[in-house]
Design a protein around this motif. Sequence first.
Motif, mmCIF file in Angstrom:
data_model
loop_
_atom_site.group_PDB
_atom_site.id
_atom_site.type_symbol
_atom_site.label_atom_id
_atom_site.label_comp_id
_atom_site.label_asym_id
_atom_site.label_seq_id
_atom_site.Cartn_x
_atom_site.Cartn_y
_atom_site.Cartn_z
ATOM 1 N N VAL A 131 -31.998 37.554 -3.750
ATOM 2 C CA VAL A 131 -31.883 37.475 -5.211
ATOM 3 C C VAL A 131 -31.180 38.723 -5.738
ATOM 4 N N ILE A 132 -31.589 39.882 -5.245
ATOM 5 C CA ILE A 132 -30.953 41.136 -5.675
ATOM 6 C C ILE A 132 -29.476 41.138 -5.290
ATOM 7 N N GLN A 133 -29.180 40.650 -4.100
ATOM 8 C CA GLN A 133 -27.783 40.575 -3.666
ATOM 9 C C GLN A 133 -26.977 39.699 -4.612
ATOM 10 N N LYS A 134 -27.553 38.579 -5.049
ATOM 11 C CA LYS A 134 -26.865 37.706 -6.005
ATOM 12 C C LYS A 134 -26.656 38.420 -7.335
ATOM 13 N N ALA A 157 -27.145 35.297 -10.874
ATOM 14 C CA ALA A 157 -27.954 34.999 -9.684
ATOM 15 C C ALA A 157 -28.349 33.527 -9.654
ATOM 16 N N MET A 158 -28.730 32.981 -10.795
ATOM 17 C CA MET A 158 -29.097 31.562 -10.857
ATOM 18 C C MET A 158 -27.907 30.676 -10.529
ATOM 19 N N SER A 218 -38.636 30.535 -7.333
ATOM 20 C CA SER A 218 -39.382 30.438 -6.079
ATOM 21 C C SER A 218 -39.096 31.637 -5.188
ATOM 22 N N GLN A 219 -37.828 31.962 -5.033
ATOM 23 C CA GLN A 219 -37.448 33.113 -4.217
ATOM 24 C C GLN A 219 -38.006 34.409 -4.792
ATOM 25 N N THR A 220 -37.910 34.557 -6.106
ATOM 26 C CA THR A 220 -38.299 35.799 -6.759
ATOM 27 C C THR A 220 -39.814 35.977 -6.800
ATOM 28 N N LEU A 221 -40.531 34.929 -7.151
ATOM 29 C CA LEU A 221 -41.968 35.051 -7.372
ATOM 30 C C LEU A 221 -42.816 34.782 -6.133
#
Length: 191
Positions: free
Chosen positions: A115-118, A75-76, A102-105
């Motif tokens: 993020v989950i898609q990645k 994902a990163m 940033s996206q996750t938190l």
Amino acid sequence: MGSKHSRQRPAVPIQFHSEELAEIDGLFAAITGGLETISNGKTKRSFPIPINSEMLQAYAGEALPEKMVVKLYDAMRKTEPNGNIRNPSEYVTKEQFVNLLSQTLKGKVGDKSLVIQKMLNVTPEKMKMYHIKEFTEDLISSVVHVLDFRNELKGWIMNKSEDMTSSVKALAEQLLLPLKQSSRKENKSGL
């Protein structure tokens, strides 16, 4: 299963407070081992060393299951500075690392679903229920793993529980039941 809204990204990543940035800097340095110094004769500049999969696995060690570490790393690697998905880079830069955090938190639902898609490594057009179910099972297993690692299972002894795999699958199935029912209703109504 994908949504057009999940592709929309803010022009600027969500900002962290200075205390949070200090923690993120420390975390990145702990994973990579610090800064790389490059000299051109007269001056020296320090740059963050990018993260590779071995560094992330060594840092996460036993705290996270290897399968989840791989998903996080993937994902990163797919995070573009503006938050969009891109072809995976070989290493993870500090900018990619901060952006994914940033996206996750701090992100909205669309950010987190991206993020989950990645992590799923599937485009919205090709995403099926079994992808989501497998990810949910991995996530449940990871939570149990982390709780066990931190000795926070509070009386629940994993060794004495029946079959952990079947328990995780049953919990994932139960958690996804409303999503399945909603999907069936949409399919029947022709949406």
